[in-house]
Design an enzyme around this catalytic site. Structure first.
Site, PDB file in Angstrom:
ATOM      1  N   ASN A  32       2.218  21.626   5.571  1.00 23.24           N
ATOM      2  CA  ASN A  32       3.360  22.464   5.967  1.00 23.24           C
ATOM      3  C   ASN A  32       3.899  23.309   4.813  1.00 23.24           C
ATOM      4  O   ASN A  32       4.834  24.079   4.988  1.00 23.24           O
ATOM      5  CB  ASN A  32       4.478  21.620   6.576  1.00 23.24           C
ATOM      6  CG  ASN A  32       5.111  20.653   5.585  1.00 23.24           C
ATOM      7  OD1 ASN A  32       4.770  20.630   4.399  1.00 23.24           O
ATOM      8  ND2 ASN A  32       6.048  19.847   6.069  1.00 23.24           N
ATOM      9  N   LYS A  84       7.439  11.605  -2.207  1.00 27.07           N
ATOM     10  CA  LYS A  84       6.975  10.618  -3.188  1.00 27.07           C
ATOM     11  C   LYS A  84       7.912  10.338  -4.355  1.00 27.07           C
ATOM     12  O   LYS A  84       7.516   9.670  -5.302  1.00 27.07           O
ATOM     13  CB  LYS A  84       5.623  11.051  -3.740  1.00 27.07           C
ATOM     14  CG  LYS A  84       5.658  12.367  -4.510  1.00 27.07           C
ATOM     15  CD  LYS A  84       4.306  12.684  -5.135  1.00 27.07           C
ATOM     16  CE  LYS A  84       4.388  13.923  -6.013  1.00 27.07           C
ATOM     17  NZ  LYS A  84       3.114  14.206  -6.696  1.00 27.07           N
ATOM     18  N   SER A 124       0.539   3.539  -2.532  1.00 29.10           N
ATOM     19  CA  SER A 124       1.161   3.569  -3.852  1.00 29.10           C
ATOM     20  C   SER A 124       1.303   2.168  -4.420  1.00 29.10           C
ATOM     21  O   SER A 124       1.522   1.193  -3.681  1.00 29.10           O
ATOM     22  CB  SER A 124       2.550   4.215  -3.739  1.00 29.10           C
ATOM     23  OG  SER A 124       3.316   3.994  -4.902  1.00 29.10           O
ATOM     24  N   TYR A 148      11.096   4.438  -1.205  1.00 27.36           N
ATOM     25  CA  TYR A 148       9.767   5.051  -1.211  1.00 27.36           C
ATOM     26  C   TYR A 148       8.676   3.985  -1.076  1.00 27.36           C
ATOM     27  O   TYR A 148       7.773   4.097  -0.247  1.00 27.36           O
ATOM     28  CB  TYR A 148       9.561   5.854  -2.493  1.00 27.36           C
ATOM     29  CG  TYR A 148       8.124   6.263  -2.710  1.00 27.36           C
ATOM     30  CD1 TYR A 148       7.505   7.156  -1.845  1.00 27.36           C
ATOM     31  CD2 TYR A 148       7.374   5.743  -3.762  1.00 27.36           C
ATOM     32  CE1 TYR A 148       6.176   7.520  -2.025  1.00 27.36           C
ATOM     33  CE2 TYR A 148       6.045   6.111  -3.950  1.00 27.36           C
ATOM     34  CZ  TYR A 148       5.451   6.999  -3.085  1.00 27.36           C
ATOM     35  OH  TYR A 148       4.136   7.353  -3.258  1.00 27.36           O
ATOM     36  N   LYS A 152       5.875   3.227   2.090  1.00 25.59           N
ATOM     37  CA  LYS A 152       4.430   3.083   1.930  1.00 25.59           C
ATOM     38  C   LYS A 152       3.960   1.730   2.462  1.00 25.59           C
ATOM     39  O   LYS A 152       2.901   1.628   3.092  1.00 25.59           O
ATOM     40  CB  LYS A 152       4.043   3.247   0.459  1.00 25.59           C
ATOM     41  CG  LYS A 152       4.118   4.677  -0.039  1.00 25.59           C
ATOM     42  CD  LYS A 152       3.119   5.574   0.682  1.00 25.59           C
ATOM     43  CE  LYS A 152       3.055   6.963   0.087  1.00 25.59           C
ATOM     44  NZ  LYS A 152       2.077   7.835   0.781  1.00 25.59           N
TER      45      LYS A 152
END
Length: 337
Positions: A32, A84, A124, A148, A152
């Site tokens: 995007n 991230k 991650s 975060y 994940k």
């Protein structure tokens, strides 16, 4: 084989795209462009001699995902798209869950509806949280300390559940440990919007004069020089691991693998290495620790070697050399074009 790469115009995605194209794979970039630049596509063409197919779309848009997978005859997906920043995830947690978890769910649903069974997921090392023991192995407990990392972990969990459902996927989950560096050409590299959240691009911008000094968050950690220790890996090495994962993802339903060097480097050690590579002074100021940061973590790379036949080939000197090559050739990033 045609592979769709979500987030394929970003830092990691663009390097994966180049390595896949060098390996003779057909590539569709799905992005995007919220955190990437369209100029990346031109740079990929200059490196590889061929422009990849590109679809502008959001990973939460299941209809566009379905049409892209179908129209291009994709047989696999590498899912890199996502937010991230550890720090931003604390203040914007709802946005992170929406993009990282809901986006992964929508992608999995689109794959189920189009019969695409193989996915390599960019996870991650933050899923581990505070290490009980180092180096971190894949069987270490998962206890992420920031939103975060929790997004994940939840994305991993939903992919595992879908892998064992009535419409299963084959899933390879690659847990990244701090990708840095750039392609040796200096044509593609890390160019975050605004002030960088990651260490290497921040150092690079200080070296090139775009930022006055590096803010080091915490110099009182229980490490040799008081600064945080991380396992930095060259992004080109990381990209090569995705090809290895694609080659074996359909051989077992679920695979979880660390992508790291097995070596820890402190913030100040990285600053010194970058100063040597660039010939520039890197002014440093110390600031308090940030929420969610951990003193030290680095990977066990044994499983990646055993299962993927992969190991890191480039060290800290090469990472800094290539990151500086990118920055000096592109002082303002892709905006120079």
């Amino acid at each position: 084989m045609t592979v769709m790469i979500t987030g394929g115009a970003g830092f990691i995605g663009s390097h994966i795209c180049v390595e896949l194209m060098h390996a003779g794979r057909q590539v569709v970039i799905y992005d995007n462009f919220a955190n990437s630049h369209p100029e990346v596509i031109n740079r990929i063409r200059r490196i590889t001699g061929t422009a990849p197919d590109v679809v502008k779309g959001d990973v939460r848009d299941v209809n566009t995902l379905i049409s892209t997978l179908s129209a291009h005859g994709c047989s696999a997906v590498i899912h890199v798209a996502g937010l991230k920043s550890v720090a931003d995830s604390v203040s914007k947690s709802a946005e992170y869950y929406d993009c990282n978890v809901v986006g992964t769910l929508r992608l999995a649903q689109a794959m189920q509806q189009t019969g695409v069974r193989n996915i390599v997921f960019s996870s991650s090392a933050t899923v581990y949280g505070e290490p009980d023991v180092l180096p971190l192995r894949e069987d270490h407990k998962l206890a992420p300390v920031c939103p975060y990392g929790r997004t994940k972990m939840q994305a991993e969990e939903l992919l595992i559940d879908i892998a064992h459902s009535l419409s299963p996927l084959n899933v390879a989950m690659l847990r990244y440990f701090n990708p840095v560096g750039s392609h040796e050409s200096g044509l593609i590299g890390e160019d975050p919007n605004g002030v960088p959240n990651n260490l290497m691009p921040y150092i690079s911008r200080v070296a090139i004069g775009r930022l006055p000094a590096l803010n080091v968050y915490g110099n009182d950690y229980p490490t040799p020089d008081g600064t945080g220790i991380r396992d930095y890996g060259h992004v080109v090495d990381l990209a090569a691991a995705h090809i290895a994962a694609l080659d074996c993802v359909d051989k077992q339903r679920v695979l979880k693998v660390n992508l790291g060097t097995g070596q820890g480097t402190s913030v100040l050690e990285l600053v010194d290495a970058f100063a040597r590579a660039s010939g520039k002074m890197i002014p440093v100021t110390f600031a308090p620790r940030r929420p969610g940061d951990i003193a030290s973590y680095y990977a066990s790379a044994e499983l990646a070697a055993d299962v993927l036949g992969w190991h890191a080939k480039r060290g800290i000197a090469e990472m800094c050399r290539d990151a500086w090559n990118w920055q000096r050739k592109n002082p303002n990033g892709y905006l120079d074009q």
